[in-house]
Write a protein that holds these residues in place. Structure first.
Motif, PDB file in Angstrom:
ATOM      1  N   ILE A   2       0.866  -1.175   0.000  1.00 55.90           N
ATOM      2  CA  ILE A   2       0.000   0.000   0.000  1.00 55.90           C
ATOM      3  C   ILE A   2       0.900   1.221   0.000  1.00 55.90           C
ATOM      4  CG2 ILE A   2      -1.723   1.311   1.284  1.00 55.90           C
ATOM      5  CD1 ILE A   2      -2.516  -1.371   2.596  1.00 55.90           C
ATOM      6  N   PHE A   3       0.668   2.112  -0.925  1.00 49.60           N
ATOM      7  CA  PHE A   3       1.414   3.356  -0.979  1.00 49.60           C
ATOM      8  C   PHE A   3       0.454   4.461  -0.599  1.00 49.60           C
ATOM      9  CE2 PHE A   3       2.709   7.188  -3.239  1.00 49.60           C
ATOM     10  CZ  PHE A   3       4.014   7.299  -2.811  1.00 49.60           C
ATOM     11  N   ASP A   8      -3.112  12.087   4.242  1.00 45.70           N
ATOM     12  CA  ASP A   8      -4.351  11.879   3.511  1.00 45.70           C
ATOM     13  C   ASP A   8      -5.367  11.172   4.406  1.00 45.70           C
ATOM     14  OD1 ASP A   8      -6.405  11.258   1.780  1.00 45.70           O
ATOM     15  OD2 ASP A   8      -5.153  10.159   0.360  1.00 45.70           O
ATOM     16  N   PRO A   9      -6.458  11.834   4.764  1.00 51.87           N
ATOM     17  CA  PRO A   9      -7.453  11.211   5.647  1.00 51.87           C
ATOM     18  C   PRO A   9      -8.035   9.916   5.079  1.00 51.87           C
ATOM     19  CG  PRO A   9      -7.941  13.549   5.326  1.00 51.87           C
ATOM     20  CD  PRO A   9      -6.812  13.196   4.402  1.00 51.87           C
ATOM     21  N   GLU A  10      -8.153   9.814   3.762  1.00 50.83           N
ATOM     22  CA  GLU A  10      -8.692   8.600   3.152  1.00 50.83           C
ATOM     23  C   GLU A  10      -7.811   7.385   3.434  1.00 50.83           C
ATOM     24  OE1 GLU A  10     -10.076   8.628  -0.905  1.00 50.83           O
ATOM     25  OE2 GLU A  10     -10.615  10.747  -0.705  1.00 50.83           O
ATOM     26  N   GLU A  14      -9.500   4.075   5.205  1.00 48.09           N
ATOM     27  CA  GLU A  14      -9.603   2.825   4.460  1.00 48.09           C
ATOM     28  C   GLU A  14      -8.563   1.775   4.854  1.00 48.09           C
ATOM     29  OE1 GLU A  14      -9.576   3.894   0.329  1.00 48.09           O
ATOM     30  OE2 GLU A  14     -11.245   5.289   0.586  1.00 48.09           O
ATOM     31  N   LEU A  15      -7.620   2.161   5.678  1.00 49.57           N
ATOM     32  CA  LEU A  15      -6.536   1.261   6.052  1.00 49.57           C
ATOM     33  C   LEU A  15      -7.048   0.124   6.931  1.00 49.57           C
ATOM     34  CD1 LEU A  15      -3.464   0.961   5.759  1.00 49.57           C
ATOM     35  CD2 LEU A  15      -3.240   2.245   7.882  1.00 49.57           C
ATOM     36  N   LEU A  20      -1.995  -5.515   7.658  1.00 41.39           N
ATOM     37  CA  LEU A  20      -0.625  -5.014   7.505  1.00 41.39           C
ATOM     38  C   LEU A  20       0.373  -5.996   8.098  1.00 41.39           C
ATOM     39  CD1 LEU A  20      -0.937  -1.237   8.476  1.00 41.39           C
ATOM     40  CD2 LEU A  20      -0.824  -2.225   6.183  1.00 41.39           C
ATOM     41  N   TYR A  21       1.454  -6.203   7.382  1.00 45.50           N
ATOM     42  CA  TYR A  21       2.537  -7.054   7.870  1.00 45.50           C
ATOM     43  C   TYR A  21       3.662  -6.189   8.442  1.00 45.50           C
ATOM     44  CZ  TYR A  21       6.516 -10.191   7.817  1.00 45.50           C
ATOM     45  OH  TYR A  21       7.610 -10.913   8.182  1.00 45.50           O
TER      46      TYR A  21
END
Length: 93
Positions: A2-3, A8-10, A14-15, A20-21
């Motif tokens: 993911i970049f 950025d609030p988005e 959305e994260l 996440l590793y």
């Protein structure tokens, strides 16, 4: 992979932290890296967070915020350049 931009609030909306590793912070904005680290930890991410820094004095603040490892970009670039020069010289002999 993911970049995203830590400002950025988005990205944060959305994260999916559970997916996440590891995280690599490579932003020129030191305060943004500190903020991103704190947010990740507050959101429950317990994996490794690695940060690329420009100045040695930035490291401790990031470690205090929860970064696992830091890399000083110019020091590593210098080391790689020196190693490449040595290899080239050895191959030339």
């Amino acid at each position: 992979m993911i970049f995203g931009d830590e400002q950025d609030p988005e990205l944060w909306q959305e994260l999916e932290i559970r997916k996440l590793y590891a995280v690599l912070l490579a932003t020129p904005d030191h305060s943004g890296s500190v903020l991103a680290t704190r947010l990740l930890r507050e959101l429950g991410f317990d994996g490794p967070i690695n940060a690329l820094i420009r100045h040695e004095e930035e490291g401790q603040q990031l470690v205090n915020a929860g970064v696992t490892t830091i890399s000083l970009s110019m020091a590593q670039a210098g080391t790689e350049l020196a190693n490449a020069s040595i290899r080239a010289n050895l191959n030339h002999e």
